[in-house]
Design an enzyme around this catalytic site. Sequence first.
Site, PDB file in Angstrom:
ATOM      1  N   ASN A 192       0.753  -1.190   0.182  1.00  0.00           N
ATOM      2  CA  ASN A 192      -0.084  -0.144  -0.094  1.00  0.00           C
ATOM      3  C   ASN A 192       0.769   1.227  -0.040  1.00  0.00           C
ATOM      4  OD1 ASN A 192      -2.123   1.838   0.123  1.00  0.00           O
ATOM      5  ND2 ASN A 192      -2.786   1.217   2.337  1.00  0.00           N
ATOM      6  N   HIS A 245     -13.694  -4.211  12.265  1.00  0.00           N
ATOM      7  CA  HIS A 245     -13.378  -2.695  12.585  1.00  0.00           C
ATOM      8  C   HIS A 245     -14.705  -1.854  12.799  1.00  0.00           C
ATOM      9  CE1 HIS A 245      -8.974  -2.731  10.810  1.00  0.00           C
ATOM     10  NE2 HIS A 245      -9.198  -3.881  11.216  1.00  0.00           N
ATOM     11  N   ARG A 258     -12.468  -4.566  16.678  1.00  0.00           N
ATOM     12  CA  ARG A 258     -11.516  -3.575  16.782  1.00  0.00           C
ATOM     13  C   ARG A 258     -12.104  -2.304  17.025  1.00  0.00           C
ATOM     14  NH1 ARG A 258      -7.102  -0.912  13.172  1.00  0.00           N
ATOM     15  NH2 ARG A 258      -8.487   0.497  12.502  1.00  0.00           N
ATOM     16  N   TYR A 311      -7.008   8.597  13.581  1.00  0.00           N
ATOM     17  CA  TYR A 311      -6.838   7.242  12.612  1.00  0.00           C
ATOM     18  C   TYR A 311      -7.794   6.296  12.971  1.00  0.00           C
ATOM     19  CZ  TYR A 311      -4.942   2.374  11.773  1.00  0.00           C
ATOM     20  OH  TYR A 311      -4.997   1.393  11.185  1.00  0.00           O
ATOM     21  N   ASP A 326      -6.108  -0.446  18.391  1.00  0.00           N
ATOM     22  CA  ASP A 326      -4.968  -0.237  17.429  1.00  0.00           C
ATOM     23  C   ASP A 326      -4.451   1.119  17.946  1.00  0.00           C
ATOM     24  OD1 ASP A 326      -2.921  -0.127  15.799  1.00  0.00           O
ATOM     25  OD2 ASP A 326      -3.965  -0.236  14.115  1.00  0.00           O
ATOM     26  N   HIS A 373      -1.284   1.938  16.696  1.00  0.00           N
ATOM     27  CA  HIS A 373      -0.881   2.290  15.332  1.00  0.00           C
ATOM     28  C   HIS A 373       0.732   3.207  15.656  1.00  0.00           C
ATOM     29  CE1 HIS A 373      -0.886   3.117  11.008  1.00  0.00           C
ATOM     30  NE2 HIS A 373      -1.707   2.007  10.866  1.00  0.00           N
ATOM     31  N   GLU A 394      -3.063  -3.339  20.008  1.00  0.00           N
ATOM     32  CA  GLU A 394      -2.011  -3.442  18.944  1.00  0.00           C
ATOM     33  C   GLU A 394      -1.111  -2.394  18.626  1.00  0.00           C
ATOM     34  OE1 GLU A 394      -3.056  -3.548  13.941  1.00  0.00           O
ATOM     35  OE2 GLU A 394      -4.534  -4.141  15.506  1.00  0.00           O
ATOM     36  N   GLU A 420       2.623  -6.183  11.900  1.00  0.00           N
ATOM     37  CA  GLU A 420       1.971  -6.047  10.489  1.00  0.00           C
ATOM     38  C   GLU A 420       3.003  -5.436   9.481  1.00  0.00           C
ATOM     39  OE1 GLU A 420      -0.684  -2.081  10.053  1.00  0.00           O
ATOM     40  OE2 GLU A 420      -1.651  -3.592  11.558  1.00  0.00           O
ATOM     41  N   ARG A 427       1.758 -10.505  14.177  1.00  0.00           N
ATOM     42  CA  ARG A 427       0.698 -10.090  13.326  1.00  0.00           C
ATOM     43  C   ARG A 427       1.126  -9.917  11.812  1.00  0.00           C
ATOM     44  NH1 ARG A 427      -1.855  -5.702  12.886  1.00  0.00           N
ATOM     45  NH2 ARG A 427      -3.916  -6.983  11.936  1.00  0.00           N
ATOM     46  N   HIS A 469      -2.363  -9.863  10.155  1.00  0.00           N
ATOM     47  CA  HIS A 469      -3.003  -8.534   9.217  1.00  0.00           C
ATOM     48  C   HIS A 469      -3.758  -9.020   8.027  1.00  0.00           C
ATOM     49  CE1 HIS A 469      -2.628  -4.480   8.464  1.00  0.00           C
ATOM     50  NE2 HIS A 469      -1.835  -4.556   7.116  1.00  0.00           N
ATOM     51  N   ASP A 509      -6.448  -3.134   1.822  1.00  0.00           N
ATOM     52  CA  ASP A 509      -5.543  -2.914   1.170  1.00  0.00           C
ATOM     53  C   ASP A 509      -4.569  -4.042   0.529  1.00  0.00           C
ATOM     54  OD1 ASP A 509      -3.308  -2.895   2.840  1.00  0.00           O
ATOM     55  OD2 ASP A 509      -4.223  -1.294   3.582  1.00  0.00           O
ATOM     56  N   GLU A 546      -7.451 -10.508  10.901  1.00  0.00           N
ATOM     57  CA  GLU A 546      -8.070  -9.739  10.886  1.00  0.00           C
ATOM     58  C   GLU A 546      -8.852  -9.882   9.481  1.00  0.00           C
ATOM     59  OE1 GLU A 546      -6.911  -4.765  10.164  1.00  0.00           O
ATOM     60  OE2 GLU A 546      -5.482  -6.166   9.768  1.00  0.00           O
ATOM     61  N   TRP A 564       3.161   7.832  11.867  1.00  0.00           N
ATOM     62  CA  TRP A 564       1.637   7.632  11.569  1.00  0.00           C
ATOM     63  C   TRP A 564       1.169   6.373  11.865  1.00  0.00           C
ATOM     64  CZ3 TRP A 564      -1.249   4.422   8.057  1.00  0.00           C
ATOM     65  CH2 TRP A 564      -2.416   4.796   7.954  1.00  0.00           C
TER      66      TRP A 564
END
Length: 407
Positions: free
Chosen positions: A37, A122, A147, A159, A215, A217, A241, A267, A288, A317, A321, A344, A407
Amino acid sequence: MKITDARVVVTSPGRNYVTLIIETEDGVSGLGDATLNGRELAVTSYLRDHVCPLLIGRDARRITDTWSYLYKGAYWRRGPVTMTAIAAVDVALWDIKGKAAGLPVYQLLGGAARDGAMVYCHASGSTLDELSRDVQDHLDQGYLAIRAQAAIPGLVKTYGIAKASDKADGRIYEPASGALPQEDTWETGAYLDFAPQMMAHLRHEFGYGLHLLHDVHHRLTPIEAGRLGAALEPYRLFWLEDPTPAEDQSAYRLIRQHTTTPIAVGEVFNSIWDCQQLITERLIDYIRTSVAHAGGITHLQKIFALADLYGVRSGSHGPGDLSPVAMAAALHVDLTIPNFGLQEYMGHRPEAAEVFGTAYTFADGYMHPGDQPGLGVTFDEQAAARYPYEPRYLPVNRRLDGSVHDW
């Protein structure tokens, strides 16, 4: 069974997907997902210009030899581009082997160790009440694990929050199109105050019979992650996560010292070496890694076998995407390993169904890859041609003071 052709197709039926097609002299073909991605064309070039020419004339049945040839023979090893390209080849060869044998891939991996793989979805909301409605909607669909993400008061964007128009399609995050990445904002203090409130709200609304995940992130320092994990302990998360960037695996020792909340990470990992310390020192509870980004089925099995020795379970994961090819491959592995934890599943946009046909099914919180020979996924190249590649970027994150943040 010599390989006679290997080609790459880039298509964007709602999201950009890179698909590798390998054909053999026996007329049997296989599919691999080479999607990375935001860097799709880098893998496309790696395959087209460097890997595909090496495959012609090779025996498609020699999967381990081909994996070693592409990994050890390249000298420049690992990294997301290389390992995604190798994964696509590996998965396509497993697809071919299954079709040639007339068996689904999971049968070649030792057969089913369970009847289905529990998946998590999610749920999100711009407010806690909106989040509750989304959680209830997914419970009504049969999900057992969810999640949860909600907008942080005071921040322009958070996010993991899907637009209302996107939720029906399973889209939680849509990369920005255009010449430059979207820039988001972040403030750690507000998040650390809000996240426990969010989980308290959900447990009050839905009780403890639901598996709840969250998550982070990669947003926190190790001590901040320890503080958050401790604050979330009363709400018994299935896992927390990616609490902190995982390049420094030793950082997870500090998190372990401060919380018993289960930790999931991996991930962004591409090889067994990225998670060796996390697993062997039991610094995480779920690994993951993705079949599409960690070298395919062959290498993912090694990671999960190592994890099994140390009581670490899988949590692969499975975002939207990655194409249905990767989702199917993940499910075949999920069904066979002894230490499966959770998978997931975000689903795909309706346009993807015009390009990819799938045999996997969802019922009562569990998925099964199906019993068609190989992966159980078809690819329509004519349909793919109707959806040309669209340049897109993942966002860049900045703190309120303007400095760049993870991010």
